[in-house]
Structures are given as structure tokens and as C-alpha cells.
Design an enzyme around this catalytic site. Structure first.
Site, mmCIF file in Angstrom:
data_model
loop_
_atom_site.group_PDB
_atom_site.id
_atom_site.type_symbol
_atom_site.label_atom_id
_atom_site.label_comp_id
_atom_site.label_asym_id
_atom_site.label_seq_id
_atom_site.Cartn_x
_atom_site.Cartn_y
_atom_site.Cartn_z
ATOM 1 N N ASP A 26 48.143 46.401 92.432
ATOM 2 C CA ASP A 26 47.512 47.240 91.664
ATOM 3 C C ASP A 26 48.509 48.473 90.496
ATOM 4 O OD1 ASP A 26 48.871 49.228 93.278
ATOM 5 O OD2 ASP A 26 46.653 50.116 94.346
ATOM 6 N N ASN A 27 49.747 47.983 90.283
ATOM 7 C CA ASN A 27 50.148 48.753 89.630
ATOM 8 C C ASN A 27 51.472 48.223 89.319
ATOM 9 O OD1 ASN A 27 53.507 50.122 91.810
ATOM 10 N ND2 ASN A 27 51.422 49.386 92.812
ATOM 11 N N CYS A 82 55.491 68.209 74.408
ATOM 12 C CA CYS A 82 55.241 69.768 73.648
ATOM 13 C C CYS A 82 54.007 70.249 74.723
ATOM 14 C CB CYS A 82 55.472 70.201 72.945
ATOM 15 S SG CYS A 82 54.559 70.247 71.341
#
Length: 506
Positions: A26-27, A82
Site C-alpha cells: 500500500d505504499n 510557505c
């Protein structure tokens, strides 16, 4: 769970006895790890994945096709740095920031500490050579872990967590609103705090607030884990934890007049370089050397890799608490732990039809792999999107071929050097092939680099001994070799990518 931490379970014998590997992970990091193992042990891999209505399958055959890691999808579009760090305006930004802080505090900083303690001279030299703001920030993180007030007891971890709360959710916000007050304008005269920016408000810590205390609990437990500190039973007792945290003395914050806060959406780093970076780095290195003298010789930290699916490891507790306190700063609606897990873990609900299609396509390729007599042209990689609908099949791409003089190799090849050679003999063996080696590494440690004069003292040491002494490699009794990565160049100074080298010592 696959990874370096489970190689004692899924050892060489496990991989050598496989006929084919079928992925259902799954990754991407787990996929890349299995891909590297299949490369190393020369095993066919059937890779597949689903994403909502989409699915794909890839066939990886030793010496016939490229490996899974040879090509990557383009990176997902990310929110400006940012925005994530100073001007979030939705919970996704808060969770992205929380994931980043988790990795920085609990994975990267401990790993940097271990790299410094394992090879201090090489580490310091690398930081000095970098000499930039990123190197400065890295050294500051390492120093925070190793200073004399580092965590030695669980109470120390609670103190650290309390001060982190103040830093994250009070002091940073006070500094931001001091630098950019609510009524400040941009150079064009427009209000600085205009949509989508949200004007933040600092949080006042209260041990009677369950959300505040939950952050302290998760942060303290994970901090203790990185230092190998026993976690007491009272760590999850709100009343006892509140008693300990209320004793922490928090210094009064004074905003800096010259603080620099990145506001450029296109900025790729929050650290601004300075002509003083080299001086600051030298000062940090001096402090690190002093800290190292006060540590036990075998002191190491334990980096923590994020695991979203274990509800008992406090990873998601920490990330959810971080994100929700951040959201509270900016008046952003908070989310529960389950919703945070879906967003932070980038979980998209599975569709059974996509999964069934991927399974069927993989099984068709599995027949070919088990038969063993097929050419590359017989295999198929597939991409499908049921929502369109779209079905696309293609032959697998062959592996890239590298050539040097009369030699050629691919990513599937591995060079073997027997006879328990010394470092000098390894370099000479490569020189005989027309390759000038300038760097030899084992794992994450540098065994040799031509830039470091002291490394010449290692020339007559056995490569296997250097792996044990410098890289701290624990070689299992059944293994007869160590693997090293060598960086080489030809006689004209061009870098040459060579295969992994297995150096046999018995």
C-alpha cells in the site's frame, strides 16, 4: 511488514526459496524495498496497484525487463512550502506539516545522530563541505538530541514535549504575528492577511484540555522510544501526566526583530542561506564534539518510521494532535484521528471491481512466469481506468544497458570478488577493468573516499573487517559476503555506474 527491520525474519533463505513475488502493498517505499530484494536475489516480480477506479500491473523479469524502481510517476502537486509552514488555510496543510514534523523529529534527526556517532570525521567533513543553511539546520537538530539536557528519563521526555507545544503553538505564532501584524500591508498596499491567509492566534497551554494533554502524551512516548527510555504505566494516565507537565518551567518568549519568515510561494526551502553559515556550522560542530565525549560509546538513537496502520504505536495520535493544535491556531476545523489517518496516509477507498481486474491481469502474467519459456514480447503491462473507461496494454521495457570498454551490464547484474580482499585489492581489481574508484560505501557508511587522507590508512584492511568496524555491519553466520557500493570514473573523469559488488570473505 517488509523492510530492513524485518530482515531477520525474511532472510536470505526466505528470498532464495521463492519462485516469484506477487506484490500487494500500500505504499511506494515498501514496493521499492521489495523491488530491490527481487533485483538482488534475481526473482520475478508481479507488481500491481489500485487507486479508486484505476489499476495497473507491471511485469518484472530478471534480465528481460526494467525493474519497478527504474521509472517513477511524476510527483503529486504539493502546497507551497510557505503555506504549509506559516500560512495554512485547510486541514490538509496542517496534516502535511504534521507529517513533515514527525519525520524530522522522530526519523531524520535520530538517523543523523547515528550517522554522526558512527563516523564523526566523515560526517563533520560532509557538513563542512555542504556549508549551507540545510547543513546548519541538520546540525542543530543533531545537537538538540545530544546536548547535556537530552532525555534520560520519561519525565525529561514530558518536559521536551511541553516545550515543543510552547514552541509550535505559541512562540512561532507570536513571532509570525510580531513580524506580520494583523494590519500590515504588502508592497502593493493590499492587506497582507487577506484570503486565503488566516491570521493565527497563539494557544495557551492547559493540562485540563484533553487535546493539549493528548499531544503531550503521544509526543513524550515517541520521544522516549527514540532514546530507548522505558515508558511507565502512568504515561497514559491523564491525572498523573498533568501533574508532571504542570511542573515544567516554560521560559518567557521574546520575539526577534530580525526574524526572516519565507512568504514566497515558489521557495523550495525555509532556511535562508547566510554568509555566517560557515561560522555557525563550526560552532555547532564544536558543541557536537563536546557532546560526543559525554556519551556512552555504544549510545545510539532509534529512528521511527511512520506506520499509519498500527493504532497502538501513537504515530497517528501524535500527527492528529499536531495537526489539530495547528488548526486551532488558524481557526481551521479540526478532524478526528480516523479522518486524519485517511488524509495523512493518502488513503483512497478501494473499489472491488478495480481490485478484481488487477488480480485477474496479474494471474494471466503469472502463468507465463511459471512456464518460464516466454520472451519479453509475450508479457504485458496494463493500465486501466474504469471511470473513463480506458484499457492500455504494452510490452515491458527492457533494462538499460551500461557499457564500458568491452564490458556491458544492467541493473540485474552483480559483480563478485572472492578471496577476502583488502580495500587496496578491491581498488586494484576495479582499476584493471579501467575504472578508477573514488568512493566505497557499505550501507549508509563510507568505507573509503579519496578526498579523506585518513582513509588511506584503511587500504590494507580487509573490506569485510572495515564493514564490521566502520559500518557496524552485523554479518549473520550463514552469510559469506558483504555488499559494497563503489563510485567510479573512467580515465577521462566521467562517472560510471557499476553494479553492486559482493565481496566474499570465506
Amino acid at each position: 511488514r517488509f523492510g530492513t527491520v524485518t530482515e531477520n525474519v525474511f532472510d536470505d533463505n526466505f528470498w532464495e526459496n521463492l519462485n516469484v513475488v506477487i506484490n500487494a502493498l500500500d505504499n511506494v517505499n515498501a514496493r521499492l524495498y521489495v523491488d530491490q530484494r527481487c533485483l538482488y536475489f534475481q526473482k520475478p516480480l508481479l507488481e500491481s496497484g489500485t487507486l479508486g477506479p484505476k489499476c495497473n500491473t507491471q511485469v518484472v523479469i530478471p534480465h528481460l525487463t526494467e525493474n519497478y524502481g527504474a521509472s517513477r510517476d511524476p510527483p503529486e502537486k504539493q502546497a507551497p512550502m510557505c503555506t504549509v509552514h506559516s500560512f495554512p488555510h485547510n486541514i490538509d496543510h496542517c496534516l502535511t506539516w504534521a507529517r513533515s514534523e514527525f519525520e524530522g523529529l522522530l526519523e531524520k534527526a535520530p538517523a543523523e545522530v547515528n550517522a554522526f556517532l558512527s563516523s564523526p570525521d566523515e560526517y563533520i567533513s560532509a557538513m563542512r563541505n555542504a556549508g549551507d543553511a540545510q547543513a546548519r539546520d541538520t546540525l542543530e537538530r543533531v545537537l538538540e538530541c545530544l546536548e547535556t539536557e537530552r532525555c534520560k528519563t520519561f519525565e525529561d521526555c514530558v518536559t521536551w514535549a511541553r516545550l515543543k507545544f510552547e514552541d509550535y503553538f505559541a512562540n512561532r505564532v507570536k513571532q509570525l504575528t510580531y513580524t506580520f501584524p494583523e494590519d500590515v500591508s504588502t508592497s502593493t498596499g493590499a492587506p497582507f492577511w487577506s484570503a486565503p491567509k488566516r491570521f493565527p492566534h497563539p494557544l495557551q497551554f492547559s493540562s485540563s484540555d484533553p487535546s493539549h494533554l493528548h499531544f503531550i502524551m503521544a509526543a513524550s512516548i515517541l520521544r522516549a522510544e527514540t532514546f530507548g527510555i522505558p515508558i511507565p504505566d502512568w504515561s497514559t494516565n491523564p491525572k498523573k501526566l498533568a501533574e508532571v507537565v504542570d511542573k515544567v518551567v516554560v521560559p518567557e518568549f521574546q520575539p526577534k526583530k530580525d526574524a526572516k519568515i519565507v512568504t514566497d510561494d515558489k521557495a523550495t526551502s525555509l532556511s535562508s542561506s547566510s554568509v555566517d553559515d560557515a561560522a555557525v556550522i563550526d560552532e555547532l560542530i564544536s558543541k557536537l564534539k563536546h557532546c560526543r565525549k559525554t556519551l556512552p560509546p555504544d549510545f545510539r538513537m532509534k529512528p521511527i518510521q511512520f506506520e499509519k496502520d498500527d493504532d497502538t504505536n501513537y504515530h497517528m495520535d501524535f500527527i492528529a494532535a499536531l495537526a489539530n493544535m495547528r488548526a486551532r491556531n488558524y481557526s481551521i476545523p479540526e478532524v478526528d484521528k480516523l479522518k486524519a489517518k485517511f488524509i495523512a496516509g493518502r488513503i483512497i477507498p478501494a473499489i472491488a471491481t478495480s481490485t478484481a481486474l488487477a488480480t485477474g491481469l496479474v494471474c494471466l502474467e503469472l502463468y507465463k512466469v511459471l512456464d518460464g519459456s516466454h520472451k519479453r514480447e509475450d508479457y504485458r503491462n496494463t493500465f486501466a481506468n474504469l471511470a473513463l473507461p480506458l484499457f492500455s496494454m504494452a510490452e515491458p521495457v527492457p533494462p538499460k544497458v551500461f557499457k564500458h570498454h568491452d564490458m556491458s551490464w544492467t541493473v540485474w547484474d552483480r559483480w563478485v570478488l572472492k578471496g577476502n580482499p583488502t580495500l587496496r585489492e578491491l581498488l586494484q581489481w576495479l582499476e584493471d577493468k579501467g575504472l578508477n574508484a573514488y568512493s566505497v560505501s557499505c550501507g549508509s557508511s563510507l568505507l573509503y573516499n579519496s578526498m579523506f587522507p585518513r582513509h588511506k590508512e584503511r587500504m590494507d584492511k580487509k573490506v569485510a573487517d572495515l564493514a564490521r568496524e566502520v559500518a557496524k555491519v552485523e554479518i549473520p553466520p550463514y552469510r559469506r559476503h558483504v555488499d559494497v557500493v563503489v563510485a567510479c570514473e573512467d580515465d577521462e573523469g566521467n562517472d560510471i555506474d557499476i553494479p553492486l559488488i559482493s565481496v566474499y570473505f570465506r
